[in-house]
Design a protein around this motif. Structure first.
Motif, mmCIF file in Angstrom:
data_model
loop_
_atom_site.group_PDB
_atom_site.id
_atom_site.type_symbol
_atom_site.label_atom_id
_atom_site.label_comp_id
_atom_site.label_asym_id
_atom_site.label_seq_id
_atom_site.Cartn_x
_atom_site.Cartn_y
_atom_site.Cartn_z
ATOM 1 N N PHE A 1 0.822 -0.943 -0.471
ATOM 2 C CA PHE A 1 -0.160 0.019 -0.038
ATOM 3 C C PHE A 1 0.767 1.514 0.330
ATOM 4 O O PHE A 1 0.925 1.952 1.206
ATOM 5 N N ALA B 1 0.460 3.900 -1.521
ATOM 6 C CA ALA B 1 -0.952 4.825 -2.075
ATOM 7 C C ALA B 1 -0.645 6.007 -1.220
ATOM 8 O O ALA B 1 -0.478 5.547 0.384
ATOM 9 N N PHE C 1 3.332 2.004 3.894
ATOM 10 C CA PHE C 1 4.717 3.260 4.431
ATOM 11 C C PHE C 1 3.723 3.986 5.655
ATOM 12 O O PHE C 1 2.429 4.041 5.798
ATOM 13 N N LYS D 1 1.639 2.883 13.056
ATOM 14 C CA LYS D 1 0.534 2.013 12.117
ATOM 15 C C LYS D 1 1.136 0.462 11.926
ATOM 16 O O LYS D 1 -0.118 0.292 11.396
ATOM 17 N N LYS E 1 -2.723 -0.495 12.066
ATOM 18 C CA LYS E 1 -3.001 -0.750 9.902
ATOM 19 C C LYS E 1 -2.942 -2.261 9.703
ATOM 20 O O LYS E 1 -3.184 -3.069 9.000
HETATM 21 N N1 CTP Z 1 -3.564 4.578 3.889
HETATM 22 C C1 CTP Z 1 -4.746 4.003 3.484
HETATM 23 N N2 CTP Z 1 -5.497 4.933 2.954
HETATM 24 C C2 CTP Z 1 -5.562 6.326 3.903
HETATM 25 C C3 CTP Z 1 -4.149 6.177 4.311
HETATM 26 C C4 CTP Z 1 -3.650 5.792 4.239
HETATM 27 O O1 CTP Z 1 -4.427 3.138 2.536
HETATM 28 N N3 CTP Z 1 -7.081 6.985 3.880
HETATM 29 C C5 CTP Z 1 -1.895 3.803 3.541
HETATM 30 C C6 CTP Z 1 -0.866 4.439 3.166
HETATM 31 O O2 CTP Z 1 -0.969 3.767 1.659
HETATM 32 C C7 CTP Z 1 -0.006 4.559 3.531
HETATM 33 C C8 CTP Z 1 -0.118 4.283 5.278
HETATM 34 O O3 CTP Z 1 -1.221 3.984 5.477
HETATM 35 O O4 CTP Z 1 0.254 2.248 3.162
HETATM 36 C C9 CTP Z 1 0.425 5.618 6.048
HETATM 37 O O5 CTP Z 1 -0.289 6.208 5.151
HETATM 38 P P1 CTP Z 1 0.460 7.759 5.675
HETATM 39 O O6 CTP Z 1 -0.187 8.935 5.079
HETATM 40 O O7 CTP Z 1 1.777 7.385 6.490
HETATM 41 O O8 CTP Z 1 -0.390 8.235 6.972
HETATM 42 P P2 CTP Z 1 -1.735 8.114 7.393
HETATM 43 O O9 CTP Z 1 -2.271 6.808 7.639
HETATM 44 O O10 CTP Z 1 -2.624 9.438 6.510
HETATM 45 O O11 CTP Z 1 -2.041 9.362 8.979
HETATM 46 P P3 CTP Z 1 -1.152 10.022 9.336
HETATM 47 O O12 CTP Z 1 -1.218 11.295 8.272
HETATM 48 O O13 CTP Z 1 -2.053 10.612 10.520
HETATM 49 O O14 CTP Z 1 0.372 10.063 9.208
#
Ligand code: CTP
Length: 412
Positions: A285, A287, A339, A353, A357
């Motif tokens: 994942f 994105a 990520f 995470k 996750k």
């Molecule tokens: N991710 C996802 N769907 C979302 C947000 C994040 O699948 N709505 C996935 C991203 O692809 C990545 C991971 O979760 O593998 C972490 O994404 P990141 O942007 O680092 O963190 P967030 O979950 O958005 O949290 P924050 O913004 O609080 O750091």
């Protein structure tokens, strides 16, 4: 930069980003089988260019190969006025040169260093691995001259994919049939040094940003270029996986041999990823999903200063977390890589995470101030339940292989 943890040596065996194979076609009825070879190479994530002898064009037209490869097809030594030394540029571009089918005549020429057309001249100018798959009548194949020439090539390090037994176009039965396209492609990939450790595996990758429309012309998004996700997709295809890439809007070309599902919003990405996830062995994942979207999307452009357009106070709602949603329902044996894009406390946030996750591995990296987004290389931490360590700065292509190497260990 955040504090770095234990440094671990990383393997240097990763497969290269996008390999180019030059496929030479000579004048033999088996030339039609080269179409299948081209297709299989592309499926393995390889870029293919074709060079043909004049005689080969009597069997299959250059148009066919042009359509299959989306590349120009070279035939005559002087066909391309823009490139006066075409044989040298073709040779330099190739990571490997496959001649399939290769006639007795062309085998004799290249065994003796003769170069009287574009294909044989290119063979002489090539320093990358040369793979020859002969095809001809059984008596020609078993003729001492041919055996001697094949022996000469073999001694020089040319990889010979010997012809098989069977019914030949001339009506004879015996040795001389072009080897199976799959065996020829395996030989080429071996010469390219490509590991096929993901053969038979399904890999799904999310990549790029999502865009969340405010109205038909405005949207919320982020700086993601999609380069890491695309690099993982390309590497997985090269390593033999069946790859689905669920991609937000990016300006990158679709990697060879990869099924690309194009989406725009987080909800579209979740729907597309959900469709593939059940059959996936490894989910990556990558994105950069937009965390929020406008509660309402206007159907027409919002005009400044009008009652319907308070652009200063757009109400936002949270998007679904694609990784967390899908990984929560993962079955035994599925490997999930996520990520963590962080400006601070990369490791601590990545560890959080990992748990929230339900991932097996989190690739943590720093973002902002020109880091990660849009660059060609990255410096990351690998965070799993067992260990946390950092990797040195490396290209995203190399990182893609490191991620897959680690995922393969989880597969067991
Ligand atoms: N991710 C996802 N769907 C979302 C947000 C994040 O699948 N709505 C996935 C991203 O692809 C990545 C991971 O979760 O593998 C972490 O994404 P990141 O942007 O680092 O963190 P967030 O979950 O958005 O949290 P924050 O913004 O609080 O750091």
């Amino acid at each position: 930069m955040a504090e770095k943890g234990r440094t671990q040596a990383v393997s240097m065996t990763g497969s290269a980003p996008c390999k180019t194979v030059l496929v030479g076609v000579t004048g033999c009825i088996a030339a039609y089988k080269t179409c299948e070879i081209v297709r299989l190479l592309q499926k393995a994530g390889v870029r293919v260019k074709v060079v043909m002898t004049e005689h080969a064009t009597e069997f299959v037209g250059p148009t066919t190969f042009r359509a299959l490869t989306h590349e120009t097809v070279a035939v005559g030594l002087f066909d391309d006025p823009s490139d006066p030394i075409h044989h040298v540029s073709l040779a330099q571009e190739a990571d490997a040169f496959l001649i399939a089918p290769c006639t007795a005549n062309v085998i004799a020429k290249i065994a003796n260093g003769l170069a009287d057309d574009l294909l044989t001249t290119t063979a002489l100018a090539t320093t990358s691995p040369l793979i020859v798959a002969p095809a001809m009548n059984v008596n020609m194949y078993e003729n001492g001259a041919t055996r001697y020439n094949i022996g000469k090539l073999h001694i020089r390090g040319v990889r010979i994919v010997e012809a098989g037994d069977g019914y030949l176009a001339c009506g004879d039965v015996g040795r001389g049939r072009l080897a199976e396209p799959a065996d020829i492609v395996s030989a080429v990939l071996e010469e390219l040094g490509v590991r096929r450790d993901l053969s038979g595996r399904h890999v799904m990758i999310t990549a790029g940003p999502t865009i969340e429309p405010i109205d038909p012309v405005r949207y919320i998004t982020n700086h993601s270029s999609g380069k890491t996700g695309y690099a993982v997709a390309r590497a997985a295809a090269l390593r033999g996986a069946d790859v689905t890439l669920v991609s937000g809007p990016v300006s990158l070309p679709a990697p060879e041999g990869v099924r690309v599902v194009r989406v725009r919003t987080a909800r579209e990405m979740l729907a597309a990823a959900s469709e593939s996830f059940a059959a996936t062995d490894i989910g990556v994942f990558a994105a950069a999903v937009a965390d929020m979207r406008p509660k309402e999307t206007a159907s027409r452009k919002l005009k400044k200063g009008t009652a319907d357009a308070d652009l200063g106070t757009i109400e936002l709602v949270e998007n679904p977390d694609i990784l967390a949603t899908l990984a929560a329902g993962k079955r035994d044996g599925q490997v999930v890589v996520g990520f963590a894009a962080e400006t601070d406390d990369v490791v601590a946030n990545a560890q959080k995470k990992l748990a929230t996750k339900h991932a097996d591995l989190i690739v943590g990296n720093e973002v902002g101030e020109g880091r990660a987004f849009g660059t060609d290389d990255n410096e990351v931490w690998f965070v799993s339940a067992e260990e946390t360590y950092d990797l040195p700065l490396m290209s995203k292509d190399r990182l893609a292989d490191e991620i897959l190497d680690r995922a393969v260990q989880f597969l067991g």
